[in-house]
Design a protein around this motif. Structure first.
Motif, PDB file in Angstrom:
ATOM      1  N   GLY A  46       6.100   9.700   6.406  1.00  0.00           N
ATOM      2  CA  GLY A  46       7.661   9.407   6.051  1.00  0.00           C
ATOM      3  C   GLY A  46       6.924   8.126   5.277  1.00  0.00           C
ATOM      4  N   PHE A  47       6.439   7.470   5.348  1.00  0.00           N
ATOM      5  CA  PHE A  47       6.380   6.043   4.524  1.00  0.00           C
ATOM      6  C   PHE A  47       5.679   6.476   3.491  1.00  0.00           C
ATOM      7  N   ARG A  48       6.045   5.680   2.249  1.00  0.00           N
ATOM      8  CA  ARG A  48       5.051   4.688   1.223  1.00  0.00           C
ATOM      9  C   ARG A  48       4.248   3.661   1.681  1.00  0.00           C
ATOM     10  N   VAL A  49       2.412   4.229   1.194  1.00  0.00           N
ATOM     11  CA  VAL A  49       1.779   2.693   1.992  1.00  0.00           C
ATOM     12  C   VAL A  49       1.237   2.277   0.700  1.00  0.00           C
ATOM     13  N   TRP A  50       0.515   1.003   0.816  1.00  0.00           N
ATOM     14  CA  TRP A  50      -0.098   0.502  -0.122  1.00  0.00           C
ATOM     15  C   TRP A  50      -1.086  -0.033   0.391  1.00  0.00           C
ATOM     16  N   ILE A  51      -2.135  -0.687   0.235  1.00  0.00           N
ATOM     17  CA  ILE A  51      -3.148  -1.260   1.071  1.00  0.00           C
ATOM     18  C   ILE A  51      -4.022  -1.837   0.313  1.00  0.00           C
ATOM     19  N   THR A  52      -3.704  -3.216  -0.061  1.00  0.00           N
ATOM     20  CA  THR A  52      -5.243  -3.738  -1.150  1.00  0.00           C
ATOM     21  C   THR A  52      -5.492  -4.665  -0.196  1.00  0.00           C
ATOM     22  N   HIS A  53      -6.757  -5.806  -0.922  1.00  0.00           N
ATOM     23  CA  HIS A  53      -7.277  -6.613   0.149  1.00  0.00           C
ATOM     24  C   HIS A  53      -7.071  -7.557  -0.013  1.00  0.00           C
ATOM     25  N   ILE A  54      -6.912  -8.265  -1.824  1.00  0.00           N
ATOM     26  CA  ILE A  54      -5.823  -8.951  -1.740  1.00  0.00           C
ATOM     27  C   ILE A  54      -4.482  -9.367  -3.165  1.00  0.00           C
ATOM     28  N   GLY A  55      -3.345  -9.303  -1.634  1.00  0.00           N
ATOM     29  CA  GLY A  55      -1.909  -9.251  -1.952  1.00  0.00           C
ATOM     30  C   GLY A  55      -0.800 -10.320  -1.911  1.00  0.00           C
ATOM     31  N   GLY A  56      -1.499 -11.487  -1.297  1.00  0.00           N
ATOM     32  CA  GLY A  56      -0.950 -12.051  -1.278  1.00  0.00           C
ATOM     33  C   GLY A  56       0.055 -12.237  -0.174  1.00  0.00           C
ATOM     34  N   PRO A  90      -0.240 -12.239  -8.531  1.00  0.00           N
ATOM     35  CA  PRO A  90       0.516 -11.982  -9.500  1.00  0.00           C
ATOM     36  C   PRO A  90      -0.558 -10.281 -10.114  1.00  0.00           C
ATOM     37  N   MET A  91      -1.523  -9.536  -9.826  1.00  0.00           N
ATOM     38  CA  MET A  91      -2.309  -8.912  -9.955  1.00  0.00           C
ATOM     39  C   MET A  91      -1.195  -7.635  -8.980  1.00  0.00           C
ATOM     40  N   VAL A  92      -0.357  -7.554  -8.516  1.00  0.00           N
ATOM     41  CA  VAL A  92       0.149  -6.868  -7.634  1.00  0.00           C
ATOM     42  C   VAL A  92       1.569  -7.073  -8.102  1.00  0.00           C
ATOM     43  N   MET A  93       2.186  -7.720  -7.883  1.00  0.00           N
ATOM     44  CA  MET A  93       3.595  -8.372  -8.528  1.00  0.00           C
ATOM     45  C   MET A  93       4.333  -7.467  -8.764  1.00  0.00           C
ATOM     46  N   PRO A  94       4.023  -7.055 -10.339  1.00  0.00           N
ATOM     47  CA  PRO A  94       4.450  -5.825 -11.207  1.00  0.00           C
ATOM     48  C   PRO A  94       4.604  -4.597  -9.959  1.00  0.00           C
ATOM     49  N   GLU A  95       3.955  -4.377  -9.616  1.00  0.00           N
ATOM     50  CA  GLU A  95       3.763  -2.547  -9.006  1.00  0.00           C
ATOM     51  C   GLU A  95       4.881  -2.916  -7.788  1.00  0.00           C
ATOM     52  N   LEU A  96       4.803  -3.884  -7.014  1.00  0.00           N
ATOM     53  CA  LEU A  96       5.511  -4.016  -6.228  1.00  0.00           C
ATOM     54  C   LEU A  96       6.633  -4.190  -6.643  1.00  0.00           C
ATOM     55  N   LYS A  97       7.381  -4.677  -7.485  1.00  0.00           N
ATOM     56  CA  LYS A  97       8.089  -4.363  -7.879  1.00  0.00           C
ATOM     57  C   LYS A  97       9.527  -3.584  -8.443  1.00  0.00           C
ATOM     58  N   SER A  98       8.244  -3.262  -9.461  1.00  0.00           N
ATOM     59  CA  SER A  98       8.494  -1.643 -10.149  1.00  0.00           C
ATOM     60  C   SER A  98       8.337   0.121  -9.082  1.00  0.00           C
ATOM     61  N   GLN A  99       7.422   0.102  -8.224  1.00  0.00           N
ATOM     62  CA  GLN A  99       7.551   1.221  -7.236  1.00  0.00           C
ATOM     63  C   GLN A  99       7.027   0.730  -5.759  1.00  0.00           C
ATOM     64  N   THR A 100       8.070   0.103  -5.548  1.00  0.00           N
ATOM     65  CA  THR A 100       7.820  -1.401  -3.949  1.00  0.00           C
ATOM     66  C   THR A 100       7.683   0.229  -2.945  1.00  0.00           C
ATOM     67  N   PRO A 101       5.898  -0.382  -1.971  1.00  0.00           N
ATOM     68  CA  PRO A 101       6.202   1.416  -1.106  1.00  0.00           C
ATOM     69  C   PRO A 101       6.971   0.573   0.001  1.00  0.00           C
ATOM     70  N   ASP A 102       7.219   1.293   1.486  1.00  0.00           N
ATOM     71  CA  ASP A 102       7.876   0.753   2.475  1.00  0.00           C
ATOM     72  C   ASP A 102       7.043  -0.467   3.354  1.00  0.00           C
ATOM     73  N   ILE A 103       5.553   0.622   2.947  1.00  0.00           N
ATOM     74  CA  ILE A 103       4.447  -0.601   3.801  1.00  0.00           C
ATOM     75  C   ILE A 103       3.797  -1.157   2.985  1.00  0.00           C
ATOM     76  N   PHE A 104       3.724  -2.066   3.221  1.00  0.00           N
ATOM     77  CA  PHE A 104       2.071  -2.984   2.310  1.00  0.00           C
ATOM     78  C   PHE A 104       1.517  -3.896   3.208  1.00  0.00           C
ATOM     79  N   VAL A 105       0.038  -3.490   2.859  1.00  0.00           N
ATOM     80  CA  VAL A 105      -0.591  -3.919   4.222  1.00  0.00           C
ATOM     81  C   VAL A 105      -2.248  -4.675   3.232  1.00  0.00           C
ATOM     82  N   CYS A 106      -1.604  -5.750   3.392  1.00  0.00           N
ATOM     83  CA  CYS A 106      -2.984  -6.329   3.143  1.00  0.00           C
ATOM     84  C   CYS A 106      -4.183  -7.523   3.690  1.00  0.00           C
ATOM     85  N   GLY A 107      -5.265  -7.965   3.272  1.00  0.00           N
ATOM     86  CA  GLY A 107      -6.036  -8.726   3.923  1.00  0.00           C
ATOM     87  C   GLY A 107      -6.330 -10.495   3.668  1.00  0.00           C
TER      88      GLY A 107
END
Length: 170
Positions: free
Chosen positions: A75-85, A92-109
């Motif tokens: 039941g979660f939309r998940v996005w995993i990436t390394h450099i997410g801020g 800045p590379m992930v922000m447009p997608e975070l705004k337009s297709q916000t996941p439920d869980i955003f994972v980064c390192g």
């Protein structure tokens, strides 16, 4: 219900205690800066894995992984990436997608800083960074996360400390 073991920034070092801490996990998620194909092989032989590469990872690792991993689970939309801020200053590379297709869980390192926080500005998205499990970097303690997800609910989130970054294991 799925139990997730979340790790990042191993930088070529995998503490053997990870296998004990993740023994009851259904999946392992690695948020990049793996540092060695051997770590991928060890984790994949142990449990099903979802792994992204990080900025230190070589072409051999990149050939076996992806930069961004999008999926749905329990039941979660998940996005995993390394450099997410981090909230509110995302990469800045992930922000447009975070705004337009916000996941439920955003994972980064990448930051080596353990942080779990809701971002109210992004539909209460759960931002998760497990910190760093390796010995390279400026972090003081090596950390992991473990949690359950089930039908849109997260429970039993645990931060696991593996010890000081430079400490030798006896």
């Amino acid at each position: 219900m799925k139990t997730i073991g979340l790790i990042s920034d191993t930088h070529g070092y995998l503490d053997e205690r990870v296998f004990d801490h993740f023994k009851n996990c259904d999946e392992i998620w690695h948020a990049g800066d793996i540092g060695s194909v051997k770590i991928i092989e060890q984790l994949e032989m142990f449990k099903p894995c979802r792994i992204v590469f990080g900025n230190i990872d070589n072409n051999d690792i990149r050939a076996r992984t992806v930069e961004n991993l999008h999926f749905e689970l329990e039941g979660f939309r998940v996005w995993i990436t390394h450099i997410g801020g981090a909230p509110p200053r995302y990469n800045p590379m992930v922000m447009p997608e975070l705004k337009s297709q916000t996941p439920d869980i955003f994972v980064c390192g990448h930051s080596h800083i353990l942080r779990v926080i809701r971002d109210k500005a992004l539909n209460n998205m759960l931002y998760i960074n497990p910190g760093a499990a390796g010995r390279e970097g400026f972090h003081k303690f090596r950390t992991l996360l473990r949690f359950n997800i089930h039908e849109g609910l997260i429970s039993q989130m645990e931060a696991i400390e593996l010890g000081k970054r430079g400490a030798m294991i006896s």
